[in-house]
Scaffold this motif. Structure first.
Motif, PDB file in Angstrom:
ATOM      1  N   ASN A  22      44.030 -12.938  31.883  1.00 52.31           N
ATOM      2  CA  ASN A  22      44.661 -14.213  32.248  1.00 52.31           C
ATOM      3  C   ASN A  22      44.013 -14.699  33.537  1.00 52.31           C
ATOM      4  OD1 ASN A  22      46.154 -13.093  34.567  1.00 52.31           O
ATOM      5  ND2 ASN A  22      47.252 -11.978  32.977  1.00 52.31           N
ATOM      6  N   ARG A  23      44.395 -15.888  33.997  1.00 49.21           N
ATOM      7  CA  ARG A  23      43.671 -16.507  35.111  1.00 49.21           C
ATOM      8  C   ARG A  23      43.820 -15.763  36.437  1.00 49.21           C
ATOM      9  NH1 ARG A  23      45.483 -22.550  34.578  1.00 49.21           N
ATOM     10  NH2 ARG A  23      44.409 -22.710  36.573  1.00 49.21           N
ATOM     11  N   MET A  24      44.822 -14.912  36.540  1.00 51.32           N
ATOM     12  CA  MET A  24      44.993 -14.120  37.773  1.00 51.32           C
ATOM     13  C   MET A  24      44.007 -12.955  37.839  1.00 51.32           C
ATOM     14  SD  MET A  24      47.779 -15.415  39.212  1.00 51.32           S
ATOM     15  CE  MET A  24      48.601 -14.124  40.138  1.00 51.32           C
ATOM     16  N   LEU A  25      43.610 -12.439  36.697  1.00 56.47           N
ATOM     17  CA  LEU A  25      42.739 -11.259  36.579  1.00 56.47           C
ATOM     18  C   LEU A  25      43.362 -10.009  37.210  1.00 56.47           C
ATOM     19  CD1 LEU A  25      39.036 -12.405  37.258  1.00 56.47           C
ATOM     20  CD2 LEU A  25      40.256 -12.307  35.090  1.00 56.47           C
ATOM     21  N   LEU A  26      44.670  -9.896  37.150  1.00 58.44           N
ATOM     22  CA  LEU A  26      45.304  -8.724  37.778  1.00 58.44           C
ATOM     23  C   LEU A  26      45.995  -7.819  36.764  1.00 58.44           C
ATOM     24  CD1 LEU A  26      46.743 -10.439  40.989  1.00 58.44           C
ATOM     25  CD2 LEU A  26      44.644  -9.087  40.756  1.00 58.44           C
ATOM     26  N   GLY A  27      45.564  -7.923  35.516  1.00 59.44           N
ATOM     27  CA  GLY A  27      46.151  -7.089  34.473  1.00 59.44           C
ATOM     28  C   GLY A  27      47.264  -7.805  33.744  1.00 59.44           C
ATOM     29  N   GLY A  28      47.808  -7.160  32.703  1.00 58.74           N
ATOM     30  CA  GLY A  28      48.857  -7.770  31.893  1.00 58.74           C
ATOM     31  C   GLY A  28      49.167  -6.882  30.717  1.00 58.74           C
ATOM     32  N   GLY A  52      40.583 -14.664  40.805  1.00 57.72           N
ATOM     33  CA  GLY A  52      40.988 -15.248  39.518  1.00 57.72           C
ATOM     34  C   GLY A  52      39.809 -15.804  38.743  1.00 57.72           C
ATOM     35  N   CYS A  53      40.135 -16.452  37.611  1.00 55.25           N
ATOM     36  CA  CYS A  53      39.086 -16.952  36.716  1.00 55.25           C
ATOM     37  C   CYS A  53      39.662 -18.112  35.907  1.00 55.25           C
ATOM     38  CB  CYS A  53      38.651 -15.806  35.790  1.00 55.25           C
ATOM     39  SG  CYS A  53      37.297 -16.195  34.670  1.00 55.25           S
ATOM     40  N   GLU A  54      38.878 -19.179  35.758  1.00 55.62           N
ATOM     41  CA  GLU A  54      39.346 -20.326  34.967  1.00 55.62           C
ATOM     42  C   GLU A  54      39.265 -20.022  33.468  1.00 55.62           C
ATOM     43  OE1 GLU A  54      40.771 -23.050  36.143  1.00 55.62           O
ATOM     44  OE2 GLU A  54      40.533 -22.169  38.130  1.00 55.62           O
ATOM     45  N   THR A  55      40.081 -20.688  32.703  1.00 49.69           N
ATOM     46  CA  THR A  55      40.033 -20.578  31.245  1.00 49.69           C
ATOM     47  C   THR A  55      38.632 -20.961  30.751  1.00 49.69           C
ATOM     48  OG1 THR A  55      42.364 -21.194  31.173  1.00 49.69           O
ATOM     49  CG2 THR A  55      41.134 -21.368  29.111  1.00 49.69           C
ATOM     50  N   LYS A  69      30.136   0.727  30.916  1.00 50.15           N
ATOM     51  CA  LYS A  69      29.642   0.573  32.290  1.00 50.15           C
ATOM     52  C   LYS A  69      30.265  -0.644  32.979  1.00 50.15           C
ATOM     53  CE  LYS A  69      25.095   0.303  34.521  1.00 50.15           C
ATOM     54  NZ  LYS A  69      23.722  -0.106  34.217  1.00 50.15           N
ATOM     55  N   TYR A  70      30.469  -1.721  32.214  1.00 47.50           N
ATOM     56  CA  TYR A  70      31.020  -2.955  32.776  1.00 47.50           C
ATOM     57  C   TYR A  70      32.227  -3.440  31.972  1.00 47.50           C
ATOM     58  CZ  TYR A  70      26.353  -3.524  34.907  1.00 47.50           C
ATOM     59  OH  TYR A  70      25.182  -3.348  35.606  1.00 47.50           O
ATOM     60  N   VAL A  71      33.094  -4.195  32.673  1.00 43.82           N
ATOM     61  CA  VAL A  71      34.115  -4.991  31.984  1.00 43.82           C
ATOM     62  C   VAL A  71      33.827  -6.452  32.314  1.00 43.82           C
ATOM     63  CG1 VAL A  71      36.571  -5.513  31.708  1.00 43.82           C
ATOM     64  CG2 VAL A  71      35.855  -3.160  32.186  1.00 43.82           C
ATOM     65  N   ILE A  72      33.723  -7.248  31.277  1.00 41.46           N
ATOM     66  CA  ILE A  72      33.530  -8.696  31.464  1.00 41.46           C
ATOM     67  C   ILE A  72      34.868  -9.360  31.152  1.00 41.46           C
ATOM     68  CG2 ILE A  72      32.279 -10.734  30.687  1.00 41.46           C
ATOM     69  CD1 ILE A  72      29.915  -8.806  29.999  1.00 41.46           C
ATOM     70  N   HIS A  73      35.479  -9.934  32.182  1.00 44.50           N
ATOM     71  CA  HIS A  73      36.813 -10.519  32.045  1.00 44.50           C
ATOM     72  C   HIS A  73      36.670 -11.993  31.692  1.00 44.50           C
ATOM     73  CE1 HIS A  73      38.466  -6.952  34.158  1.00 44.50           C
ATOM     74  NE2 HIS A  73      37.269  -6.983  34.731  1.00 44.50           N
TER      75      HIS A  73
END
Ligand code: AR6
Length: 167
Positions: A22-28, A52-55, A69-73
């Motif tokens: 989600n836009r907060m990028l803090l989990g869910g 955070g991150c925009e839609t 190795k990576y997570v792309i959110h």
């Protein structure tokens, strides 16, 4: 190169997994919760620094305790009936995540079916957007995997892929 896989994305030993955040990028909840649980505290700490991150956009972190190795959110659109630019935003999630993968030299990347859970995107439409966008834009030298969590969704994805391949 594009393929389908049935199972849990957190278990995949690939260069990058994509998170439907989600836009907060803090989990869910959903796949976001599963990825944070499996990656551990380090992922949360790094996410806090991202602002955070925009839609439709995508941001990359480390994978911490994950095999990846990576997570792309990326942040998918909430379904509001289809007349609010949802399809374009969803397509941008897939394309921007692929772009992040290329920028990080990723040779294998796994996607969940973005927006199809808590965000309410209808299954057939979510599959159509995912399969079409990834099949048509997967770089030749990159393994691009769409991960379906259960049998029913996996079978529907196979049908979608077969239909789009015939087109
Ligand atoms: N591996 C692969 N796919 C999974 C997994 C897993 N471990 N767990 C769930 N799925 P959702 P959204 C599938 O709700 O609709 C979160 O709270 C699931 O069956 O995870 O984009 C975020 O923080 C479904 O098909 O993501 C946001 O607030 C798909 O992943 C919001 O939900 C996506 O479902 C994002 O909602």
């Amino acid at each position: 190169m594009f393929e389908l896989y049935k199972g849990d994305i957190t278990e995949l030993k690939v260069d990058a997994i994509v998170n439907a955040a989600n836009r907060m990028l803090l989990g869910g909840g959903g796949v976001d919760g599963a990825i944070h649980r499996a990656a551990g505290r380090g992922l949360y700490e790094e996410c806090k620094t991202l602002g955070g991150c925009e839609t439709g956009e995508a941001k990359t972190t480390g994978g911490y305790q994950l095999p990846a190795k990576y997570v792309i959110h990326t942040v998918g659109p909430v379904w509001h009936g289809g007349g609010y630019g949802e399809r374009e935003l969803l397509t941008r999630c897939y394309l921007n995540s692929l772009k992040e993968g290329v920028a990080h030299g990723v040779k294998s990347i796994a996607f969940p079916l973005i927006s199809s859970g808590a965000y309410g995107y209808p299954l057939a439409e979510a599959l159509e957007a995912a399969v079409r966008t990834l099949k048509d834009n997967a770089p030749e030298d990159m393994r691009v995997i769409l991960v379906l969590y259960d049998e029913k969704t996996y079978m529907a994805a196979r049908e979608t892929l077969a239909r789009l391949t015939r087109e």
